[in-house]
Design an enzyme around this catalytic site. Structure first.
Site, PDB file in Angstrom:
ATOM      1  N   GLU A  86      -3.847 -18.171 -32.843  1.00  0.00           N
ATOM      2  CA  GLU A  86      -3.516 -19.387 -32.373  1.00  0.00           C
ATOM      3  C   GLU A  86      -4.511 -20.391 -32.219  1.00  0.00           C
ATOM      4  O   GLU A  86      -4.511 -21.522 -32.578  1.00  0.00           O
ATOM      5  CB  GLU A  86      -2.357 -19.415 -31.347  1.00  0.00           C
ATOM      6  N   ALA A 101      -3.833 -13.425 -25.951  1.00  0.00           N
ATOM      7  CA  ALA A 101      -3.719 -13.463 -24.462  1.00  0.00           C
ATOM      8  C   ALA A 101      -4.091 -12.158 -23.833  1.00  0.00           C
ATOM      9  O   ALA A 101      -3.762 -11.175 -24.444  1.00  0.00           O
ATOM     10  CB  ALA A 101      -2.416 -13.875 -24.441  1.00  0.00           C
ATOM     11  N   GLY A 134      -2.513 -15.016 -29.544  1.00  0.00           N
ATOM     12  CA  GLY A 134      -3.160 -16.173 -29.008  1.00  0.00           C
ATOM     13  C   GLY A 134      -4.693 -16.663 -29.663  1.00  0.00           C
ATOM     14  O   GLY A 134      -5.279 -17.602 -29.925  1.00  0.00           O
ATOM     15  N   GLU A 165       2.897 -10.855 -31.166  1.00  0.00           N
ATOM     16  CA  GLU A 165       3.581 -11.293 -29.879  1.00  0.00           C
ATOM     17  C   GLU A 165       5.176 -10.374 -29.799  1.00  0.00           C
ATOM     18  O   GLU A 165       5.573 -10.136 -28.977  1.00  0.00           O
ATOM     19  CB  GLU A 165       3.941 -12.848 -29.650  1.00  0.00           C
TER      20      GLU A 165
HETATM   21  N1  CAA Z   1      -4.839  -7.879 -23.783  1.00  0.00           N
HETATM   22  C1  CAA Z   1      -5.401  -6.928 -22.762  1.00  0.00           C
HETATM   23  N2  CAA Z   1      -5.737  -5.891 -23.213  1.00  0.00           N
HETATM   24  C2  CAA Z   1      -6.006  -5.589 -24.401  1.00  0.00           C
HETATM   25  C3  CAA Z   1      -5.414  -6.521 -25.465  1.00  0.00           C
HETATM   26  C4  CAA Z   1      -4.906  -7.675 -24.837  1.00  0.00           C
HETATM   27  N3  CAA Z   1      -4.426  -8.514 -25.755  1.00  0.00           N
HETATM   28  N4  CAA Z   1      -5.534  -5.973 -26.553  1.00  0.00           N
HETATM   29  C5  CAA Z   1      -5.989  -4.881 -26.407  1.00  0.00           C
HETATM   30  N5  CAA Z   1      -6.437  -4.523 -25.132  1.00  0.00           N
HETATM   31  C6  CAA Z   1      -6.942  -3.473 -24.570  1.00  0.00           C
HETATM   32  C7  CAA Z   1      -6.192  -2.044 -24.621  1.00  0.00           C
HETATM   33  O1  CAA Z   1      -5.293  -1.855 -23.640  1.00  0.00           O
HETATM   34  C8  CAA Z   1      -7.350  -1.019 -24.603  1.00  0.00           C
HETATM   35  O2  CAA Z   1      -7.543  -0.854 -23.115  1.00  0.00           O
HETATM   36  P1  CAA Z   1      -7.944   0.637 -22.836  1.00  0.00           P
HETATM   37  O3  CAA Z   1      -9.158   0.809 -23.371  1.00  0.00           O
HETATM   38  O4  CAA Z   1      -7.976   0.553 -21.188  1.00  0.00           O
HETATM   39  O5  CAA Z   1      -6.819   1.591 -23.322  1.00  0.00           O
HETATM   40  C9  CAA Z   1      -8.408  -1.756 -25.251  1.00  0.00           C
HETATM   41  O6  CAA Z   1      -8.123  -3.010 -25.118  1.00  0.00           O
HETATM   42  C10 CAA Z   1      -8.683  -1.165 -26.611  1.00  0.00           C
HETATM   43  O7  CAA Z   1      -7.164  -1.464 -27.319  1.00  0.00           O
HETATM   44  P2  CAA Z   1      -6.873  -0.297 -28.639  1.00  0.00           P
HETATM   45  O8  CAA Z   1      -7.069   0.857 -27.856  1.00  0.00           O
HETATM   46  O9  CAA Z   1      -5.354  -0.724 -29.014  1.00  0.00           O
HETATM   47  O10 CAA Z   1      -7.993  -0.614 -29.741  1.00  0.00           O
HETATM   48  P3  CAA Z   1      -7.995  -0.794 -31.239  1.00  0.00           P
HETATM   49  O11 CAA Z   1      -9.406  -1.101 -31.597  1.00  0.00           O
HETATM   50  O12 CAA Z   1      -7.154   0.472 -31.480  1.00  0.00           O
HETATM   51  O13 CAA Z   1      -7.052  -1.929 -31.271  1.00  0.00           O
HETATM   52  C11 CAA Z   1      -6.215  -4.238 -31.158  1.00  0.00           C
HETATM   53  C12 CAA Z   1      -7.328  -3.482 -31.204  1.00  0.00           C
HETATM   54  C13 CAA Z   1      -5.761  -4.239 -32.849  1.00  0.00           C
HETATM   55  C14 CAA Z   1      -6.686  -5.534 -30.924  1.00  0.00           C
HETATM   56  C15 CAA Z   1      -5.115  -3.687 -30.444  1.00  0.00           C
HETATM   57  O14 CAA Z   1      -5.491  -3.570 -29.147  1.00  0.00           O
HETATM   58  C16 CAA Z   1      -4.041  -4.911 -30.237  1.00  0.00           C
HETATM   59  O15 CAA Z   1      -3.141  -4.708 -30.997  1.00  0.00           O
HETATM   60  N6  CAA Z   1      -3.922  -5.488 -29.144  1.00  0.00           N
HETATM   61  C17 CAA Z   1      -2.797  -6.319 -28.760  1.00  0.00           C
HETATM   62  C18 CAA Z   1      -2.791  -7.676 -29.657  1.00  0.00           C
HETATM   63  C19 CAA Z   1      -1.800  -8.543 -29.433  1.00  0.00           C
HETATM   64  O16 CAA Z   1      -0.432  -8.216 -29.230  1.00  0.00           O
HETATM   65  N7  CAA Z   1      -2.070  -9.757 -29.067  1.00  0.00           N
HETATM   66  C20 CAA Z   1      -1.137 -10.607 -28.575  1.00  0.00           C
HETATM   67  C21 CAA Z   1      -1.164 -10.918 -26.969  1.00  0.00           C
HETATM   68  S1  CAA Z   1       0.154 -11.975 -26.538  1.00  0.00           S
HETATM   69  C22 CAA Z   1      -0.279 -13.403 -26.888  1.00  0.00           C
HETATM   70  O17 CAA Z   1      -1.295 -13.629 -27.284  1.00  0.00           O
HETATM   71  C23 CAA Z   1       0.783 -14.330 -26.338  1.00  0.00           C
HETATM   72  C24 CAA Z   1       0.378 -15.792 -26.857  1.00  0.00           C
HETATM   73  O18 CAA Z   1       0.759 -16.387 -27.666  1.00  0.00           O
HETATM   74  C25 CAA Z   1       0.322 -16.829 -25.677  1.00  0.00           C
END
Ligand code: CAA
Ligand code: NAI
Length: 718
Positions: free
Chosen positions: A103, A61, A100, A123
């Site tokens: 999922e 998400a 997500g 999450e």
């Molecule tokens: N939403 C919005 N922005 C996100 C994002 C997300 N899910 N994941 C990453 N980003 C953004 C970061 O904030 C970062 O932005 P900036 O460059 O502006 O700082 C950019 O993407 C790159 O991210 P990283 O610097 O972390 O890059 P990375 O290559 O080291 O890692 C990643 C990539 C493994 C995807 C890591 O970003 C990460 O762990 N992201 C979060 C994943 C997550 O927790 N997803 C679950 C979301 S909640 C959900 O999905 C709820 C649901 O069930 C409905």
């Protein structure tokens, strides 16, 4: 958004497009729904592949949308649309399938992953649970124990593990999209009855009750007050007690409670804070995007004690050649063995080649002549460090970056010993240095932007989260620790025991209370520093024993050290241990007697101090110092402080960090309590509210992302 194309005539390919991680924003969700309808309506299309642009399936998400009003199609019906499709849908997972994203993949009928892909439901690390069917589908697919483990820890699984668990159907070393297209062609027209995970029966097993009980115990133990892991267990529990549709209702209900919780806000704030610190800036205007780091291929470490060993390991693991220098022969031998052991264990754990041959040991500092960067980690003694910096300046090739791991000494005083003060910065690691993620990179008034950028980049290479901070006594972390520790000592003087103070802090969420941590780190460390500062006055009595520089002082820590009580290493400190080096802290009747005798000697009457006062005095004194640090321009923003406290000092992540916590409590409330305590204890400087918190509270306590606007630009530091 999502882009639609047709491949080989009969496969509809839906490509998620939302750089950098193809997060499921409103536009992406709308794109998926639209392109799915198109693929289902085109008679030539027999099967569908869903993939992500730029080699990344989907990062979940869009976290940035969480604060805003929900727009666009919701995730759950979107995933149901995919699962219910009568044409096979194959997820082509490259890069990441997280939250997500996974999922969404679980709603597809088949999953093909690239061998380097990582999959998970993280999450929980954002204070949430997988709210798009993850808690109901994953246990049905891979069983309860594995699903519980992945969901409650939020860890990422490799593609190989995902294959073994049954999350994916196939792993490829080549393009996952090409493999998925081929696969999609091969399953076109086949029955999908057995491929819709939501129709799978609830997981059954005779020991399920025991599994859930154990999982609940484990999360309660490790979560330290975090609610999301506990709620995740409850949601997975619904998958075994309720039919799918009812389980989804329960998932939604639990998700909603978490979504609006302060903990979720704190964890999401922290997620962005940890990324924001890499975009550093200094009061003089040096910035991450305009300062170019120098290449570093070979580094040296001077002093192979506790810190030098861990730093050498980190450097070697980052692929650098390391010259490790230790003048004491016995220490050198011990260090060699210890470092080899650390490297071996780490190589085994991480499944990477052994980096032992990267390190060359030497007993002479002359061996560092050709390195690009030196990290000095000798005793915390200014005179010794100065001598070493003078030597290094003469020995090292021009341009070598000279760094110190000092815990708080003046970087500029060290820089002044060298011919190139612009090349001197602090690299303050935390013990154990090869494990702890935090690195404070300290710039002095003469450090060049290039030197700062190089140290920041070096930290990143070593897998650390580097935070740039200005030069002052204790930098950010240790400077804030001082008033916190001071309050803890004062509480003992006024009637508390170390156990009571620690319990309050541990209930707040710290892994260990302040006295247990002090025993672990060694009470002699602070004692030496206080001695060097002229604060320790043995045998002093009367009023002067508890005053230094006009401010209240507690000599309790000094008195303990005078008794040879240095903490765990001597088996005695604020607690009693069964032997020197023992780990289990037990309340010590001797110490209670000592405190009583101390109070009697100083005419202090013990009183019952309530939980709230103990917590507020410790935390608000620390927070007040944090505001002072912001005001002084030592930290660029509250995010820097919060990341330092969470990663370096055990501040509970689900409380965001001390500055975020202050905002959550309410700045006016924190200010009011500081004013109250300062009125009661006018001789405690640390409780006098600093002007920045006053200014913010007077401006209706703006949200944390606006605090920087209220910080007066300090004089140029760089
Ligand atoms: N939403 C919005 N922005 C996100 C994002 C997300 N899910 N994941 C990453 N980003 C953004 C970061 O904030 C970062 O932005 P900036 O460059 O502006 O700082 C950019 O993407 C790159 O991210 P990283 O610097 O972390 O890059 P990375 O290559 O080291 O890692 C990643 C990539 C493994 C995807 C890591 O970003 C990460 O762990 N992201 C979060 C994943 C997550 O927790 N997803 C679950 C979301 S909640 C959900 O999905 C709820 C649901 O069930 C409905
Ligand atoms: P330590 O006492 O474990 O090790 C210091 C080592 O330096 C010893 O092995 C000593 O023989 C060696 N040494 C002394 N003079 C030397 C010289 N001239 N050349 C080469 N080696 C020399 O100390 P520790 O704990 O590793 O601390 C080192 C530095 O790191 C200090 O500045 C300390 O403040 C800082 N630090 C310590 C932390 C900790 O938790 N121990 C945390 C963060 C920083």
């Amino acid at each position: 958004m999502a882009f639609y194309s047709r491949v080989s005539g009969s496969v509809g390919v839906i490509t998620l497009q939302n750089p950098p991680v193809n997060a499921l924003s409103a536009a992406v969700r709308q794109g998926i729904v639209d392109t799915m309808h198109r693929a289902l309506s085109e008679p030539e299309v027999k099967s569908v592949v869903i993939c992500g642009q730029n080699g990344k399936f989907c990062g979940g998400a869009d976290i940035r949308e969480f604060g805003a009003n929900m727009r666009g199609p919701p995730l759950v019906p979107m995933i149901h649309l995919i699962e219910a499709a009568e044409k096979p849908v194959v997820a082509a997972i490259e890069g990441v399938a997280l939250g997500g994203g996974l999922e969404l993949a679980l709603g597809c009928h088949y999953r093909i992953a690239h061998s380097k892909a990582r999959l998970g439901l993280p999450e929980v690390t954002l204070g949430l649970l997988p709210g798009a069917g993850g808690t109901q589908r994953l246990p049905r697919l891979i069983g309860v124990p594995a699903a519980l483990e992945l969901i409650t820890t939020g860890r990422h699984a490799t593609a190989a593990e995902a294959l073994q668990l049954g999350i994916v159907d196939e792993v490829t070393d080549h393009s996952a999209v090409d493999a998925a297209v081929k696969f999609a062609q091969s399953v076109a027209g086949k029955s999908l009855d057995a491929r819709r995970i939501s129709t799978y029966p609830s997981p059954r097993s005779p020991d399920l009750a025991e599994i859930f009980e154990k999982a609940m115990q484990e999360v309660r133990r490790s979560a330290r007050g975090a609610i999301a892991p506990v709620t995740c267990v409850q949601a997975v529990h619904a998958s075994v007690t309720l039919p799918y549709a009812k389980g989804m209702e329960r998932e939604r209900e639990l998700f909603s409670t978490l979504f609006t919780s302060g903990q979720a806000h704190a964890l999401q704030y922290y997620f962005f804070a940890q990324r924001a610190v890499s975009r550093w800036s200094t009061p003089s205007g040096a910035r991450w995007d305009t300062s170019k780091p120098r290449p570093v291929r070979k580094a040296a470490v001077i002093g192979l004690g506790t810190m030098g060993r861990g730093i050498s390991v980190s450097l070697a693991q980052a692929g650098l050649s390391v010259v490790a220098v230790e003048t004491q022969e016995k220490q050198l031998l011990e260090a060699k063995q210890a470092v080899s052991g650390m490297l071996e264990r780490s190589a085994k754990r991480r499944g990477v080649p052994l980096a032992d041959d990267k390190i060359k040991y030497n007993c002479s500092v002359q061996a560092v002549a050709d390195v690009d960067l030196v990290i000095e980690a000798v005793f915390e003694d200014m005179a010794l460090k100065k001598t070493i910096f003078q030597q290094l300046s003469g020995i090292c090739k021009p341009g070598t970056l000279l760094c110190t791991n000092t815990s708080g000494l003046d970087i500029d005083e060290l820089a002044s010993q060298t011919q190139s003060p612009e090349l001197v910065v602090g690299m303050h690691f935390f013990a154990p240095a090869h494990v702890m993620k935090l690195l404070e990179v300290v710039y002095g008034p003469r450090s060049s932007p290039e030197a700062l950028a190089t140290a920041m980049e070096m930290g990143k290479k070593m897998g650390k989260v580097s935070v740039a901070v200005g030069n002052c006594r204790g930098f950010v972390g240790n400077r804030m620790l001082k008033p916190y520790l001071e309050q803890a000592f004062f509480l003992l003087e006024e009637g508390a025991t170390p156990e009571q103070v620690d319990q309050v802090l541990e209930e707040f969420g710290f892994a260990m209370g302040v006295f247990k941590v002090s025993d672990l780190s060694g009470l002699d460390v602070g004692w030496k520093v206080r001695k060097a500062d002229g604060l320790v006055v043995p045998g002093s009595t009367g009023k002067s024993a508890r005053i230094r520089g006009g401010s209240r002082y507690s000599p309790l820590g000094d008195l303990l050290c005078e008794q040879g009580r240095f903490g765990q290493k001597t088996g005695r400190g604020w607690y009693h241990y069964d032997k020197p080096g023992g780990r289990v802290a037990k309340p010590d009747p001797w110490l209670h007697g000592f405190l009583e005798e101390y109070r009697a000697r100083h005419g202090l009457v013990a009183r019952r101090i309530d939980h709230q006062e103990m917590l507020e005095r410790c935390l608000y004194a620390l927070i007040n110092e944090g505001f002072q640090i912001l005001q002084d321009g030592i930290a660029a923003g509250p995010e820097d402080i919060d990341v330092i406290y969470v990663l370096g000092y055990g501040w509970p992540r689900h409380r965001g960090g001390p500055m975020f916590y202050a905002g959550l409590v309410g700045l006016d409330k924190v200010l009011e309590r500081l004013e109250h305590y300062h009125q009661v204890y006018p001789d405690v400087l640390g409780l006098k509210p600093c002007s920045l918190i006053r200014k913010l509270a007077a401006s209706s306590s703006p949200p944390i992302h606006r605090w920087r606007e209220f910080i007066q630009k300090p004089r140029s530091q760089l």
